[in-house]
Design an enzyme around this catalytic site. Structure first.
Site, PDB file in Angstrom:
ATOM      1  N   GLY A   1       8.859   9.060   3.904  1.00  0.00           N
ATOM      2  CA  GLY A   1       8.168  10.063   4.694  1.00  0.00           C
ATOM      3  C   GLY A   1       8.197   9.760   6.183  1.00  0.00           C
TER       4      GLY A   1
ATOM      5  CG  HIS B   1       5.693   5.926  -2.234  1.00  0.00           C
ATOM      6  ND1 HIS B   1       4.444   5.377  -2.127  1.00  0.00           N
ATOM      7  CD2 HIS B   1       6.041   6.327  -1.001  1.00  0.00           C
ATOM      8  CE1 HIS B   1       4.061   5.433  -0.855  1.00  0.00           C
ATOM      9  NE2 HIS B   1       5.023   5.997  -0.151  1.00  0.00           N
TER      10      HIS B   1
ATOM     11  CB  CYS C   1      -1.025   3.965   6.768  1.00  0.00           C
ATOM     12  SG  CYS C   1       0.019   4.698   5.517  1.00  0.00           S
TER      13      CYS C   1
END
Lengths: 399, 377
Positions: B70, B202, B323
């Site tokens: 991504g 994923h 993240c």
């Protein structure tokens, strides 16, 4: 909200007594193309076909896309279904067309009142809808000459519909109404376009591809399958014949003058294609030739290749410029596939200086060195056939 | 017993994906660019995978470009679109709640001379369609927004962005980061005026290291890597076949999104109901958010502390977004939440692997944590 498709017929409406045949074929083609998406009700009324999905989970985006690729349709619209009263029509206009109107700056309203018992007349319908939409979407203004969006209100015997600008359909006439023809297809840019153009004139397609392993690869053949799958999205199912060609090419190379190679090869292709065509009930051949494009496409060369066949050979691109052909190839989605760089049978053993002004007699004399019938029979013995765009997609068999 | 409720960070690869990856490493290991039979088989498998990804979006195979994930797809979209269009305008519109793989490229664009507008969310994390539309001007060359926010799950007004571009006649490409929506919400880029759309393998039970960018046919962007012509030269480099084939298999294994959504909605509702009876817990995700993401703040217990407590009991959730690795969430901050709420924010995210047991395990561990950790303060 219930949604339907409204299809306006193209040239079909010009047909006289044959019109029923054309319409029935079109309905059959539409049914076949839509059936994988669910159940639909299709009916023809005047010059319109109304398609109503019968189950909730039908993918209308996909249905509209598919309809857009069926020949015989001039324009089509996705329409919201309203009850036959003004309140419901207004509400449907507002909610169903909201995305379109949000993106527009100007609009106008047009009404068609086929049901003359509807209490409001067409101008009144326009006035009410126009006023209502201006209230609901304050950023809009009315432009009766060049509106971004025209809002159509159709009050018909069987219901009321609201839709925006119609989308251009595939045009042409329904596949199957013109008979069957066999297209010679190599993998270049032209032949898929030629096939598409003739399907658009109502012909059902059979494809003949010449494969020359080991000079050509499986990828070259796969490329043709990909091309036909793309054309098949418009033309419907295509039977593809893969004809082994390497031995014929080797024989020509070994036994005939080099400068005649291409034309002798073309003559074999035409003979084989005609034989496939006759077996399949085709009444014509289609090629992607364009006058003067390459050595085998000069007037004299075409005379020499035509001499071996007795059925009509359609060359829809004969007067087209390359740029126009490329533009069509892009539109129908074959261009990107055609430019994949794999050797095809036409580029094997190309002579350095091919004859551009051949004499028929010289070609016929050169062919005396070959056992033409036996070579063609041999190709047929090892031919393969597969159905493209049908339920048994890609399944292979021998002849 | 483990209860994995961190599916917006990553999902467990499905059986089909693992098998496809294994096949790519044991049988179909040829280079798709090789001309021999093994190469041809690999190239067929690659195109089949591309078709499977395209089918989920209802687009054509030629419009899918595989990337390393991504982040790379977002970078390719943002730089590729801006560099291709910067002669026609310098304004770029995005939102303050984007993923870092959008926000950081935006900062870089500012260095290159772009004027980037960050539309702010309301207190619930929603982006107002009107405010977004007003930000789009006739010199806007790129509008980039996510389909579903990864921290609170709000659904962003893509249609309003498209309508604004059409209305203002801006020469703008519309990019949608659909990493959290792909395979979950119905999203047909061609129907919604989307030019570029990012997806990741994923998050839908594929492998890490694979993503794709949808590039609408006719939408031209400039590449920023150069090489041997793969992926139509937009993203050259020998294709990462195990990940790509697994991505294709994961797409084919996706259940009907509407049916799956019903199951996930039920799980989400169960957790919401359970959270309501816990004192001091505030649900942050609004009711109309994607059911796959549920964010809440756990009173005065710091998120890290609660996360560790839950982890020790086999319940895996995120603090803010994974993240950010515990850094203060820019999304929650932009929503205007108090420091306490941000510090204690946890995110639960569901997948089709989850069950009611997972929800109940979370709720009981959370209740226990609230009792012991709050008291210990």
């Amino acid at each position: 909200m219930k949604e339907i498709l409204l299809l306006k017929l193209g040239e079909l409406v010009l047909k006289g007594l044959n019109r029923r045949v054309f319409e029935d074929t079109l309905l059959k083609n539409l049914r076949r193309r839509l059936s994988p998406l669910g159940r639909f009700d299709l009916r023809a009324r005047q010059s319109t076909i109304v398609i109503t999905p019968l189950s909730e989970d039908v993918d209308m985006d996909e249905a509209a896309d598919r309809v857009g690729r069926v020949f015989g349709i001039a324009t089509y619209s996705r329409a919201g279904v309203a009850k036959k009263n003004m309140e419901s029509i207004l509400e449907t206009g507002k909610t169903y067309l909201a995305p379109v109107l949000e993106a527009a700056r100007t609009f106008k309203v047009e009404a068609k009142r086929a049901d003359k018992t509807f209490p409001l007349k067409s101008p009144q319908i326009c006035e009410e809808m126009g006023g209502f939409l201006l209230e609901q979407f304050p950023h809009l203004s009315v432009d009766v000459h060049h509106p971004d969006v025209t809002v159509y209100v159709e009050v018909r015997d069987f219901g009321a519909y609201v839709h925006g600008n119609p989308v251009r359909g595939a045009g042409g006439i329904p596949v199957g109404t013109g008979g069957k023809a066999a297209v010679l297809i190599s993998g270049g840019i032209d032949s898929p376009v030629a096939a598409w153009q003739m399907a658009r004139r109502g012909l059902e397609l059979t494809a003949v591809h010449f494969a020359s392993p080991p000079y050509t690869s499986e990828r070259a053949e796969q490329k043709v399958v990909d091309l036909l799958e793309q054309v098949g999205q418009w033309s419907g199912r295509i039977r593809m014949f893969t004809m082994p060609f390497a031995h014929i090419q080797e024989e020509i190379r070994d036994k005939c003058p080099e400068e005649l190679f291409t034309l002798l090869m073309r003559r074999f292709m035409m003979r084989i294609a005609e034989r496939v065509a006759r077996r399949e009930g085709c009444e014509a051949l289609i090629t992607g030739e364009s006058l003067g494009q390459v050595a085998s496409q000069t007037l004299q060369a075409i005379c020499c290749t035509d001499a071996v066949v007795s059925m009509p050979v359609f060359r829809p691109l004969i007067g087209s410029d390359k740029a126009d052909i490329v533009a069509t190839a892009r539109r129908i989605g074959t261009f990107e596939i055609s430019i994949e760089p794999y050797e095809d049978c036409c580029t094997v053993f190309t002579p350095k200086h091919p004859r551009t002004h051949p004499h028929l007699q010289a070609l016929e004399e050169a062919e005396l060195a070959l056992d033409c019938e036996a070579l063609i029979d041999e190709s047929f013995e090892n031919a393969r056939v597969r159905l493209i765009g049908g339920p048994a997609q890609g399944k292979e068999g021998s002849l | 017993m483990e209860h994995y409720l961190d599916n917006s960070s990553t999902t467990k690869p499905c059986k089909e994906a693992v098998e496809a990856a294994l096949d790519a490493m044991t049988h179909t290991f040829g280079n798709p660019s090789s001309l021999h039979a093994l190469g041809f088989a690999a190239s067929r498998a690659l195109e089949d995978a591309r078709e499977s990804v395209a089918a989920v979006l209802g687009v054509s195979r030629a419009e899918i470009t595989f990337t390393s994930g991504g982040t790379e797809a977002n970078n390719l979209a943002i730089f590729g679109a801006y560099e291709a269009r910067k002669k026609r305008g310098r304004r770029v519109v995005t939102t303050a709640i984007e993923h870092p793989s959008v926000l950081n490229p935006m900062k870089e664009l500012e260095k290159r001379g772009a004027e980037v507008v960050y539309v702010k969310p309301d207190g619930d994390g929603r982006i107002s369609p009107e405010v977004l539309a007003q930000a789009v001007t006739p010199d806007t060359v790129l509008v980039s927004l996510m389909a579903v926010n990864n921290e609170v799950g709000t659904v962003l007004p893509i249609d309003a962005a498209h309508a604004a571009i059409v209305r203002t006649k801006a020469p703008a490409l519309l990019h949608v980061d659909a990493v959290q929506a792909f395979g979950k919400l119905p999203l047909k880029p061609s129907r919604r005026g989307i030019d570029l759309l990012t997806v990741s393998a994923h998050k839908i039970h594929g492998l890490k290291g694979t993503g794709a960018l949808y590039i609408r046919k006719g939408a031209h962007i400039l590449p920023h890597t150069f090489g041997g012509g793969q992926e139509r030269d937009v993203r050259p480099g020998t294709e990462g076949m195990p990940g790509i084939l697994a991505f294709g298999a994961a797409c084919r294994a996706l259940p009907d999104p509407q049916k799956e959504a019903k199951v996930i909605e039920a799980l989400n509702a169960r957790v919401r109901a359970g959270l309501q009876v816990l004192p001091d817990v505030t649900v942050l995700s609004p009711a109309d958010a994607s059911p796959y993401v549920l964010s809440f703040s756990a009173g005065r217990v710091r998120a890290q502390t609660m996360l560790n407590f839950l982890s020790a009991r086999g319940v895996y959730v995120s603090s803010g977004s994974a993240c950010a690795k515990g850094a203060e969430s820019h999304v929650l901050k932009a929503m205007g939440l108090s420091k306490d709420q941000i510090d204690s924010a946890l995110r639960v995210s569901f997948s089709r692997d989850n069950t009611e047991e997972d929800c109940d395990a979370l709720l009981s561990a959370l209740a226990e944590g609230m009792r012991t950790l709050q008291a210990a303060r």
